[in-house]
Design a protein around this motif. Sequence first.
Motif, PDB file in Angstrom:
ATOM      1  N   TRP A 365       0.837  -1.205   0.000  1.00  0.00           N
ATOM      2  CA  TRP A 365       0.000   0.000   0.000  1.00  0.00           C
ATOM      3  C   TRP A 365       0.872   1.256   0.000  1.00  0.00           C
ATOM      4  O   TRP A 365       0.637   2.185  -0.769  1.00  0.00           O
ATOM      5  N   THR A 366       1.887   1.274   0.863  1.00  0.00           N
ATOM      6  CA  THR A 366       2.736   2.477   0.951  1.00  0.00           C
ATOM      7  C   THR A 366       3.441   2.739  -0.378  1.00  0.00           C
ATOM      8  O   THR A 366       3.597   3.885  -0.786  1.00  0.00           O
ATOM      9  N   GLN A 369       1.455   4.617  -3.175  1.00  0.00           N
ATOM     10  CA  GLN A 369       1.063   6.016  -3.010  1.00  0.00           C
ATOM     11  C   GLN A 369       2.024   6.936  -3.764  1.00  0.00           C
ATOM     12  O   GLN A 369       3.157   6.580  -4.054  1.00  0.00           O
ATOM     13  N   CYS A 390       4.609   4.685   9.861  1.00  0.00           N
ATOM     14  CA  CYS A 390       5.148   5.208   8.617  1.00  0.00           C
ATOM     15  C   CYS A 390       5.682   6.614   8.852  1.00  0.00           C
ATOM     16  O   CYS A 390       5.062   7.412   9.552  1.00  0.00           O
ATOM     17  N   ILE A 400      -2.173  11.837   4.080  1.00  0.00           N
ATOM     18  CA  ILE A 400      -1.909  10.384   4.089  1.00  0.00           C
ATOM     19  C   ILE A 400      -2.527   9.680   5.292  1.00  0.00           C
ATOM     20  O   ILE A 400      -3.076   8.586   5.173  1.00  0.00           O
ATOM     21  N   LEU A 404      -4.187   6.006   5.239  1.00  0.00           N
ATOM     22  CA  LEU A 404      -3.371   4.878   5.692  1.00  0.00           C
ATOM     23  C   LEU A 404      -4.090   4.101   6.789  1.00  0.00           C
ATOM     24  O   LEU A 404      -4.155   2.870   6.770  1.00  0.00           O
TER      25      LEU A 404
END
Lengths: 475, 475
Positions: A365-366, A369, A390, A400, A404
């Motif tokens: 997922w990170t 982005q 994160c 974010i 997140l």
Amino acid sequence: MSSSLVQACVAVVGPSNVLVDAADKQAFEQDVWGRYCGKAALVARPSTAEEVSKIVLIAAEHGASVVPQGGNTGLVAGGIPDETGRQIVLSLSRMNRIRQVEPRGDFVIAEAGVVLADLQRAAEQVDRSFPLSLGAEGSCQVGGNIATNAGGLNVLRYGMTRGLILGLEVVLADGTIWNGLRSVRKDNTGYDLKEIFVGSEGTLGIITAASLRLLPPQRDRQTVWLAVASAEAAIDLFAAFRSHFGDLISSFELIHSNGVELAVEHLEGCRRPVSDRHLWHVLIELAWALPTGLREQTEAFLAQLFEDGICEDGTIAESETQRLNMWRIREGQSEAARKIGVVIRNDVAVSIERLPGLLHAMEKWTKAQDSDILFMPFGHVGDGNLHCNCLVSPDAVEEIEPRLLEALYDEVTKLRGSISAEHGIGRLKSNSMAKRKSEVELRLARSIKQLLDPSSILNPGVIFEAREREPAASS
Amino acid sequence: MSSSLVQACVAVVGPSNVLVDAADKQAFEQDVWGRYCGKAALVARPSTAEEVSKIVLIAAEHGASVVPQGGNTGLVAGGIPDETGRQIVLSLSRMNRIRQVEPRGDFVIAEAGVVLADLQRAAEQVDRSFPLSLGAEGSCQVGGNIATNAGGLNVLRYGMTRGLILGLEVVLADGTIWNGLRSVRKDNTGYDLKEIFVGSEGTLGIITAASLRLLPPQRDRQTVWLAVASAEAAIDLFAAFRSHFGDLISSFELIHSNGVELAVEHLEGCRRPVSDRHLWHVLIELAWALPTGLREQTEAFLAQLFEDGICEDGTIAESETQRLNMWRIREGQSEAARKIGVVIRNDVAVSIERLPGLLHAMEKWTKAQDSDILFMPFGHVGDGNLHCNCLVSPDAVEEIEPRLLEALYDEVTKLRGSISAEHGIGRLKSNSMAKRKSEVELRLARSIKQLLDPSSILNPGVIFEAREREPAASS
């Protein structure tokens, strides 16, 4: 704020223990992290359960509600008033007596306002240990630990706070003082009422004292740092340690390379315990009460691990300095990260074998982005508890963070995990919880709240969204 | 019994799983101890949570109530119907599947009707252990263990059943199935609902499945028999062992000389582990997961104990035969006593340091009676749990038993202990409990019962005295 409310409280606890000036109230209206700020009608500081009871009754008469507050170290604003300026902050700090320490019975009776570190010291003085241990132990209070079912560093071995409680003294919403301060270890006489109040975040009763288990201190401790290539390998390593050492493992902490390198780079004097970079690191602590013998057992097992190629690199702490350096990396990585950005924190849990899947999903997922996100997760492997933190730049955090957390909570829910492993719900997570709990659970929980606090006097807005309440006729 | 009730149940579970003939029902209407005998409308044997739910709804429609029953090994008639012949015994025995065994996640998901010994074996097959262990483990069932929060032999180290539960599946009084089968170890998202059902003896919901912790097996075990001169010395000895070995102690059993001599005299092949008679004996088991090393630690500590004169006599089991002989005395003393009289049993707990005081008070009581009473107490010292048993002649038991229990319960209540440490309340102790619990506790407990089972469908008459209930209009 009504002056009759203030006068009534002053009549109970005296003028010096009712804070009404903005400057005096301020420290009680916001959390230490500066993330949430409310407004209190007043702060009352009772010194006995009877005074707590009277304040609760006064609140009810005046259509006000009560926000119990301990050391104010919570992470979800569960002890902070809302913004109406109509709530009473009930600080338990003056209820700070240790009523009894009984080493032969292995228990201690402490009031809610006793600071955790003071309780630990009282236990040490009789050659016993109170094993609850967490970062805020120098200021958090026992009542808050119980009301939030605090976790911390020793959960793998000793469980959450819930498992350390033998009895409670609780002030109920109708002012009744329930004296359930037993010190007996086994009691199957009907429903175990104390279990209802543990972890209820002040919404079902106000905990004023507790009878708590003591344990023998651990005298021999070995601290090990190991490097592995993947999260899967870390889980295998945990299974291997668990099979061999059983319940002698006190900590089994997983740390991503990103967090380790940040700590090594930005914290003064901090050194990576292994010479090369590795993707994952594990910090393990073994301990027992016996004075000697654990070193040999640890060395023999590590020799076998390296021979079998189960881990890549590693070392045993040879001194307290080396041990503290290892823990400094684990505990200091967020501090290090904050020197170059903002850390988005969270606290989730899944069943142990599902940890790698969760880590892979969130790393993916990170990376998907647009913004730069440094993935720096760490966790208590044996508890299945992960802080999927994160690091982002200050100008990106607002955009974010909510996305997140949504992605993380959805993934965790899919895995039947917990969106708040140890921090609780408070005011900050009530929406996130309500969206993801089953209708049956929400209904059961609300019915218990309704049963024990029908007029919503105790910490409304915490765990559940606040309901509007009509001011009582007398106020 | 109404035929429409039978027909409705048959429609759910099939004719072979609805027992209506007296001969078929008999085994479900009385406890294995032959102490309590009720009368059931029928026995229903569902095989899924959905079927349990339907039976509960049928009971409600017919103005009947439901008595959940597991292995029927309870000691307080909590799973036996009353004498009205209007209750449905709901046997969980057919729900005996182990749904999942997960050694890396250290958990197992088992249905309520799984026999405890089968669960233990399933854990062993994946090199794990389910540590709940008790005399009835060959026939008691997991659902009953949870509903009664069973104790047993390993409480000192692993706690009661409550501490081994990760999640539950429960059928509520309105037929709702709550799927709370989580396997996560940490979850602070609001009230921990499962805690309400553990130990509630089927009065708040019917447990149909559970997610349970697994632990690594202990591979090295040392069993020690020591003799001491007084109960006080036994408590001191426990404190010494506890300080030295910490949580490596699995059992610490105290046995009075009378029980030891009865076992040695009346059980074939049973020998006293020490050569001389002593007033008190202690059976200790130490264990860890490591394959070796505990023998040396045990020998070194015992040498020190004898040198310091802390105990009079003692030995370490040199073989499994010697170990089993020690446990045979502990477990077989009641069987031995029954060869010459009747044993009055009980199950109380006080804080550990208060055990000697309780023992002295009860010994004094027995000596003050006109009848011959042989005082033969034993207990789990580390749990503060005592079985203050007495051997009397068959013609004296009816006169002595109620007086002895009253005296014991009053003494225990004075010491803020428990009149039922691990056996529960059931039908047999509801009066004794109601007399001794505080008004606040009784009120709280009754309000929870009223909340979760407003029509009194779930096991009425257990924990609380039965209320009369009007038959529903439709029946």
